[in-house]
Design a protein around this motif. Structure first.
Motif, PDB file in Angstrom:
ATOM      1  N   ARG A 170       0.873  -1.097   0.054  1.00 25.62           N
ATOM      2  CA  ARG A 170      -0.075   0.154  -0.137  1.00 25.62           C
ATOM      3  C   ARG A 170       0.936   1.317   0.003  1.00 25.62           C
ATOM      4  O   ARG A 170       2.125   1.431   0.185  1.00 25.62           O
ATOM      5  CB  ARG A 170      -1.075   0.140   1.332  1.00 25.62           C
ATOM      6  N   THR A 171       0.245   2.319  -0.102  1.00 24.12           N
ATOM      7  CA  THR A 171       1.090   3.652  -0.466  1.00 24.12           C
ATOM      8  C   THR A 171       1.732   4.064   0.904  1.00 24.12           C
ATOM      9  O   THR A 171       1.365   3.535   1.692  1.00 24.12           O
ATOM     10  CB  THR A 171       0.088   4.797  -0.708  1.00 24.12           C
ATOM     11  N   ARG A 172       2.804   4.580   0.898  1.00 24.05           N
ATOM     12  CA  ARG A 172       3.600   5.098   2.080  1.00 24.05           C
ATOM     13  C   ARG A 172       3.200   6.708   2.343  1.00 24.05           C
ATOM     14  O   ARG A 172       3.957   7.132   2.841  1.00 24.05           O
ATOM     15  CB  ARG A 172       5.021   5.116   1.830  1.00 24.05           C
TER      16      ARG A 172
ATOM     17  N   TYR B  34       2.296   9.262   4.581  1.00 22.87           N
ATOM     18  CA  TYR B  34       2.515   9.517   5.956  1.00 22.87           C
ATOM     19  C   TYR B  34       1.059   9.365   6.564  1.00 22.87           C
ATOM     20  O   TYR B  34       0.809   9.075   7.778  1.00 22.87           O
ATOM     21  CB  TYR B  34       3.424  10.823   6.264  1.00 22.87           C
ATOM     22  N   TYR B  35       0.234  10.339   6.130  1.00 25.99           N
ATOM     23  CA  TYR B  35      -1.118  10.467   6.780  1.00 25.99           C
ATOM     24  C   TYR B  35      -2.007   9.102   6.607  1.00 25.99           C
ATOM     25  O   TYR B  35      -2.879   8.918   7.580  1.00 25.99           O
ATOM     26  CB  TYR B  35      -1.939  11.639   5.927  1.00 25.99           C
ATOM     27  N   PHE B  36      -1.678   8.214   5.758  1.00 22.91           N
ATOM     28  CA  PHE B  36      -2.468   7.037   5.538  1.00 22.91           C
ATOM     29  C   PHE B  36      -1.872   6.103   6.830  1.00 22.91           C
ATOM     30  O   PHE B  36      -2.545   5.407   7.267  1.00 22.91           O
ATOM     31  CB  PHE B  36      -2.145   6.422   4.476  1.00 22.91           C
ATOM     32  N   TYR B  37      -0.482   6.312   7.096  1.00 22.11           N
ATOM     33  CA  TYR B  37      -0.129   5.513   8.207  1.00 22.11           C
ATOM     34  C   TYR B  37      -0.387   5.755   9.464  1.00 22.11           C
ATOM     35  O   TYR B  37      -0.047   5.069  10.375  1.00 22.11           O
ATOM     36  CB  TYR B  37       1.524   5.232   7.783  1.00 22.11           C
TER      37      TYR B  37
ATOM     38  N   VAL C 184      -7.324  11.678  11.258  1.00 28.07           N
ATOM     39  CA  VAL C 184      -8.455  11.181  10.949  1.00 28.07           C
ATOM     40  C   VAL C 184      -8.906  11.059   9.402  1.00 28.07           C
ATOM     41  O   VAL C 184      -9.736  10.706   8.921  1.00 28.07           O
ATOM     42  CB  VAL C 184      -9.602  11.644  12.048  1.00 28.07           C
ATOM     43  N   GLN C 185      -8.381  12.219   8.747  1.00 27.38           N
ATOM     44  CA  GLN C 185      -8.898  12.292   7.302  1.00 27.38           C
ATOM     45  C   GLN C 185      -8.108  11.444   6.637  1.00 27.38           C
ATOM     46  O   GLN C 185      -6.952  11.750   6.305  1.00 27.38           O
ATOM     47  CB  GLN C 185      -8.690  14.042   6.971  1.00 27.38           C
ATOM     48  N   CYS C 186      -8.582  10.420   5.952  1.00 30.95           N
ATOM     49  CA  CYS C 186      -7.853   9.723   5.012  1.00 30.95           C
ATOM     50  C   CYS C 186      -8.828   8.873   4.054  1.00 30.95           C
ATOM     51  O   CYS C 186      -9.313   7.744   4.721  1.00 30.95           O
ATOM     52  CB  CYS C 186      -6.525   8.711   5.648  1.00 30.95           C
ATOM     53  N   ASN C 187      -9.228   9.289   3.059  1.00 31.46           N
ATOM     54  CA  ASN C 187     -10.141   8.542   2.296  1.00 31.46           C
ATOM     55  C   ASN C 187      -9.861   7.041   1.862  1.00 31.46           C
ATOM     56  O   ASN C 187     -10.792   6.202   1.765  1.00 31.46           O
ATOM     57  CB  ASN C 187     -10.615   9.237   1.014  1.00 31.46           C
TER      58      ASN C 187
ATOM     59  N   SER D 207     -13.729  10.272   4.819  1.00 28.91           N
ATOM     60  CA  SER D 207     -13.223  11.277   5.662  1.00 28.91           C
ATOM     61  C   SER D 207     -12.516  12.420   5.439  1.00 28.91           C
ATOM     62  O   SER D 207     -11.972  13.302   6.076  1.00 28.91           O
ATOM     63  CB  SER D 207     -12.293  10.236   6.751  1.00 28.91           C
ATOM     64  N   GLY D 208     -12.185  12.135   4.120  1.00 28.60           N
ATOM     65  CA  GLY D 208     -11.307  13.487   3.538  1.00 28.60           C
ATOM     66  C   GLY D 208      -9.816  13.145   3.311  1.00 28.60           C
ATOM     67  O   GLY D 208      -9.657  11.574   3.373  1.00 28.60           O
ATOM     68  N   CYS D 209      -9.111  14.094   2.914  1.00 36.14           N
ATOM     69  CA  CYS D 209      -7.639  13.671   2.796  1.00 36.14           C
ATOM     70  C   CYS D 209      -6.735  14.705   3.488  1.00 36.14           C
ATOM     71  O   CYS D 209      -6.632  15.953   3.262  1.00 36.14           O
ATOM     72  CB  CYS D 209      -7.318  13.787   1.214  1.00 36.14           C
ATOM     73  N   ALA D 210      -6.098  14.317   4.380  1.00 41.29           N
ATOM     74  CA  ALA D 210      -5.192  15.348   5.093  1.00 41.29           C
ATOM     75  C   ALA D 210      -4.118  15.759   4.417  1.00 41.29           C
ATOM     76  O   ALA D 210      -3.334  16.645   4.670  1.00 41.29           O
ATOM     77  CB  ALA D 210      -4.559  14.560   6.331  1.00 41.29           C
ATOM     78  N   ALA D 211      -3.596  14.908   3.338  1.00 43.37           N
ATOM     79  CA  ALA D 211      -2.556  15.269   2.572  1.00 43.37           C
ATOM     80  C   ALA D 211      -2.604  16.481   1.657  1.00 43.37           C
ATOM     81  O   ALA D 211      -1.674  17.230   1.307  1.00 43.37           O
ATOM     82  CB  ALA D 211      -1.811  14.144   1.699  1.00 43.37           C
ATOM     83  N   ILE D 212      -3.800  16.600   0.941  1.00 47.16           N
ATOM     84  CA  ILE D 212      -3.938  17.646   0.269  1.00 47.16           C
ATOM     85  C   ILE D 212      -3.864  19.151   0.610  1.00 47.16           C
ATOM     86  O   ILE D 212      -3.181  19.827  -0.060  1.00 47.16           O
ATOM     87  CB  ILE D 212      -5.696  17.717  -0.325  1.00 47.16           C
TER      88      ILE D 212
ATOM     89  N   MET E 136       5.983  13.977  -1.384  1.00 43.06           N
ATOM     90  CA  MET E 136       6.098  12.783  -1.934  1.00 43.06           C
ATOM     91  C   MET E 136       4.891  12.185  -2.826  1.00 43.06           C
ATOM     92  O   MET E 136       4.809  11.211  -3.426  1.00 43.06           O
ATOM     93  CB  MET E 136       6.218  11.664  -0.919  1.00 43.06           C
ATOM     94  N   HIS E 137       4.113  13.247  -3.349  1.00 47.07           N
ATOM     95  CA  HIS E 137       2.622  12.762  -3.494  1.00 47.07           C
ATOM     96  C   HIS E 137       2.536  12.745  -5.030  1.00 47.07           C
ATOM     97  O   HIS E 137       3.655  13.200  -5.733  1.00 47.07           O
ATOM     98  CB  HIS E 137       1.746  13.577  -2.703  1.00 47.07           C
ATOM     99  N   ALA E 138       1.525  12.619  -5.470  1.00 51.85           N
ATOM    100  CA  ALA E 138       1.399  12.506  -7.001  1.00 51.85           C
ATOM    101  C   ALA E 138       1.433  13.549  -7.714  1.00 51.85           C
ATOM    102  O   ALA E 138       0.927  14.669  -7.544  1.00 51.85           O
ATOM    103  CB  ALA E 138      -0.039  11.760  -7.249  1.00 51.85           C
TER     104      ALA E 138
ATOM    105  N   GLN F  67      -9.876  13.433  -4.049  1.00 47.05           N
ATOM    106  CA  GLN F  67     -10.085  12.428  -2.898  1.00 47.05           C
ATOM    107  C   GLN F  67      -8.815  11.729  -2.497  1.00 47.05           C
ATOM    108  O   GLN F  67      -8.634  11.517  -1.183  1.00 47.05           O
ATOM    109  CB  GLN F  67     -10.709  11.000  -3.545  1.00 47.05           C
ATOM    110  N   CYS F  68      -7.721  11.540  -3.221  1.00 48.37           N
ATOM    111  CA  CYS F  68      -6.572  11.105  -2.864  1.00 48.37           C
ATOM    112  C   CYS F  68      -5.284  11.346  -3.906  1.00 48.37           C
ATOM    113  O   CYS F  68      -5.546  11.225  -5.144  1.00 48.37           O
ATOM    114  CB  CYS F  68      -6.522   9.622  -2.738  1.00 48.37           C
ATOM    115  N   ILE F  69      -4.206  11.764  -3.240  1.00 45.59           N
ATOM    116  CA  ILE F  69      -2.974  12.263  -4.247  1.00 45.59           C
ATOM    117  C   ILE F  69      -1.823  11.394  -3.852  1.00 45.59           C
ATOM    118  O   ILE F  69      -0.741  11.653  -3.960  1.00 45.59           O
ATOM    119  CB  ILE F  69      -2.887  13.563  -3.844  1.00 45.59           C
ATOM    120  N   ALA F  70      -2.117  10.036  -3.165  1.00 43.16           N
ATOM    121  CA  ALA F  70      -1.130   9.120  -2.941  1.00 43.16           C
ATOM    122  C   ALA F  70      -0.470   8.769  -4.286  1.00 43.16           C
ATOM    123  O   ALA F  70      -1.078   8.570  -5.173  1.00 43.16           O
ATOM    124  CB  ALA F  70      -1.716   8.079  -1.944  1.00 43.16           C
ATOM    125  N   VAL F  71       0.576   7.911  -3.903  1.00 44.37           N
ATOM    126  CA  VAL F  71       1.356   7.325  -5.069  1.00 44.37           C
ATOM    127  C   VAL F  71       1.712   5.787  -4.688  1.00 44.37           C
ATOM    128  O   VAL F  71       1.875   5.453  -3.488  1.00 44.37           O
ATOM    129  CB  VAL F  71       2.852   7.918  -5.305  1.00 44.37           C
TER     130      VAL F  71
END
Ligand code: SF4
Length: 333
Positions: free
Chosen positions: A116-118, A120-123, A128-131, A137-142, A148-150, A157-161
Motif C-alpha cells: 500500500r501507499t507510503r 504518511y497520513y495514511f499510516y 482522521v482524514q484519509c479517504n 473522511s477526507g484527505c489530510a495530505a491535500i 512525496m505525492h502524485a 479524494q486522494c493524491i497518494a502514489v
C-alpha cells in the motif's frame, strides 16, 4: 486488543474458500501487512497464511518463451534468478532498488504487487482524514506536506502514489497478473491491475473480493540488451522513489525499433508514458527527440504544493534512463 483468527491454507482453492469470510486477509511475507496491523491501519479479523501453498514459489518457462513467476517467490529470489537477470534485467534492477536486503528476502512477488501507499497520513491514524483508510473522511495530505505525492492521475479524494519499484518494471514489460477467485481463474493485464484513485481511493487494485494472485507472467523477453531502471530518492538505499523510470529499448543502430517507458513515484499506479513511447518509435535517440518525448510524458502533470520539482525531475530521469538503457553516456537527473 482485537482477536484475530489464523488459518494455514494448503492449496489455492482452500485459500480462496477461506477468504469468503468478511475481514479476511491473505498473509505471505507480511512485510507490509504486519506494519499496517501494528499501526491500526489494517484490521483483519482473520489471516489466511498462503506461504505453504505448493507450486506458487517457483519460476518456470512458458511455452511462448515467456516466464511465469509464482506469487510466493521471494523478491530476492526473483531478482537473482539467472534467467531473470539475463533476459529481464529491468526487473532485476527494479527489484534490487526496492527496500532492504532483509525485506527482499521476506517479501513475495504477490505481496509486492499489493503493498500500500507510503503516504504518511495514511499510516498515522492520528490523522482522521484519509479517504484511503476511512472512505469519506477526507484527505489530510491535500492541505498537508505533499513532497512525496502524485503529480499525475490524482483525484480530489486522494493524491497518494504507489510505492512499488517492481511494479514499474512489470508495467514496462507488459506483464500479466494471474489470479484465482470464487469465480475461477482470470488474467489481468498489468496496466489494468492497479487503479487511479478516482472517487474510490480505498481500492488500490482491480482484484475482486476473495481473489488471490497466483503468478505474474512475463511475455517473451524483448529488452534483454537495453534496459535501465533509474530510481531517484532522498538517500541511496531503503527509501521510496521521488521519481523512478523503467526504460527498455530495442535498437537498430541508434534508431528506436521499440521502446517502453514507465514511471514510478508520480501516480497512484505505475504510469506508462504511452505518448512518449509513440514519439520515439522509429526515431533516433538524439537529445532533441529524447527531451521532446520526456516533455510530452509530463504534459498532463498537476503537481501539488510541495512537489513541482518532480515534473522536471521526471523529465530528466526519462532522458537519463533511456540514455543509460541505450548505453549512451550522459543524461542529467
Ligand atoms: Fe489518505 Fe490518499 Fe489523502 Fe494520503 S493522499 S491522506 S492516502 S486519501
Amino acid at each position: 486488543m482485537e482477536a484475530i483468527s489464523y488459518e494455514r491454507a494448503s492449496d489455492v482453492a482452500s485459500a480462496v474458500r477461506a477468504a469468503q469470510q468478511r475481514g479476511t486477509a491473505f498473509i505471505g511475507g507480511g512485510t507490509n501487512l504486519l506494519d499496517l496491523m501494528k499501526g491500526g491501519v489494517a484490521r483483519p479479523v482473520r489471516l489466511v497464511d498462503i506461504t505453504h501453498i505448493r507450486g506458487l514459489d517457483t519460476i518456470d518457462p512458458l511455452p511462448d518463451g515467456g516466464l511465469r513467476i509464482g506469487a510466493l517467490v521471494r523478491n530476492s529470489d526473483a531478482a537473482n534468478h539467472t534467467y531473470v537477470r539475463q533476459r529481464y534485467p529491468l526487473l532485476t534492477q527494479a527489484l534490487l532498488a526496492g527496500a532492504s536486503a532483509q525485506l527482499r528476502n521476506m517479501a513475495t512477488v504477490g505481496g509486492n504487487l499489493m503493498q500500500r501507499t507510503r503516504c504518511y497520513y495514511f499510516y498515522d491514524p492520528a490523522f482522521v482524514q484519509c479517504n484511503k483508510r476511512e472512505p469519506g473522511s477526507g484527505c489530510a495530505a491535500i492541505d498537508g506536506h505533499t513532497r512525496m505525492h502524485a503529480i499525475l492521475g490524482a483525484s480530489a479524494q486522494c493524491i497518494a502514489v504507489n510505492p512499488s519499484d517492481m511494479s514499474v518494471a512489470l508495467a514496462a514489460l507488459d506483464a500479466v497478473v494471474r489470479v484465482s477467485g470464487p469465480r475461477g481463474e482470470r488474467t489481468i493485464a498489468f496496466g489494468d491491475f492497479h487503479r487511479l484513485p478516482g472517487d474510490r481511493p480505498d481500492l488500490d487494485t482491480t482484484l475482486q473480493p476473495g481473489e488471490l494472485i497466483t503468478s505474474v507472467d512475463l511475455p517473451p523477453p524483448m529488452f534483454s540488451d537495453h534496459a535501465h531502471y533509474l530510481k531517484v530518492r532522498d538517500r541511496a538505499s531503503y527509501a521510496f522513489a521521488l521519481v523512478s523510470v523503467a526504460a527498455a529499448l530495442q535498437l537498430d543502430g541508434n534508431t528506436v525499433k521499440s521502446v517502453r517507458i514507465a514511471l514510478g513515484g508520480v501516480a497512484h499506479k505505475p504510469w506508462r508514458a504511452n505518448v512518449a513511447e509513440q514519439m520515439l518509435a522509429g526515431q533516433t535517440l538524439s537529445d532533441a527527440n529524447l527531451q521532446s518525448a520526456a516533455a510530452a510524458a509530463l504534459r498532463d502533470a498537476r503537481p501539488q504544493r510541495d512537489n513541482a520539482f518532480k515534473v522536471q525531475l521526471a523529465q530528466r530521469s526519462i532522458v537519463r534512463a533511456l540514455k543509460q538503457a541505450a548505453g549512451q553516456p550522459g543524461g542529467v537527473a
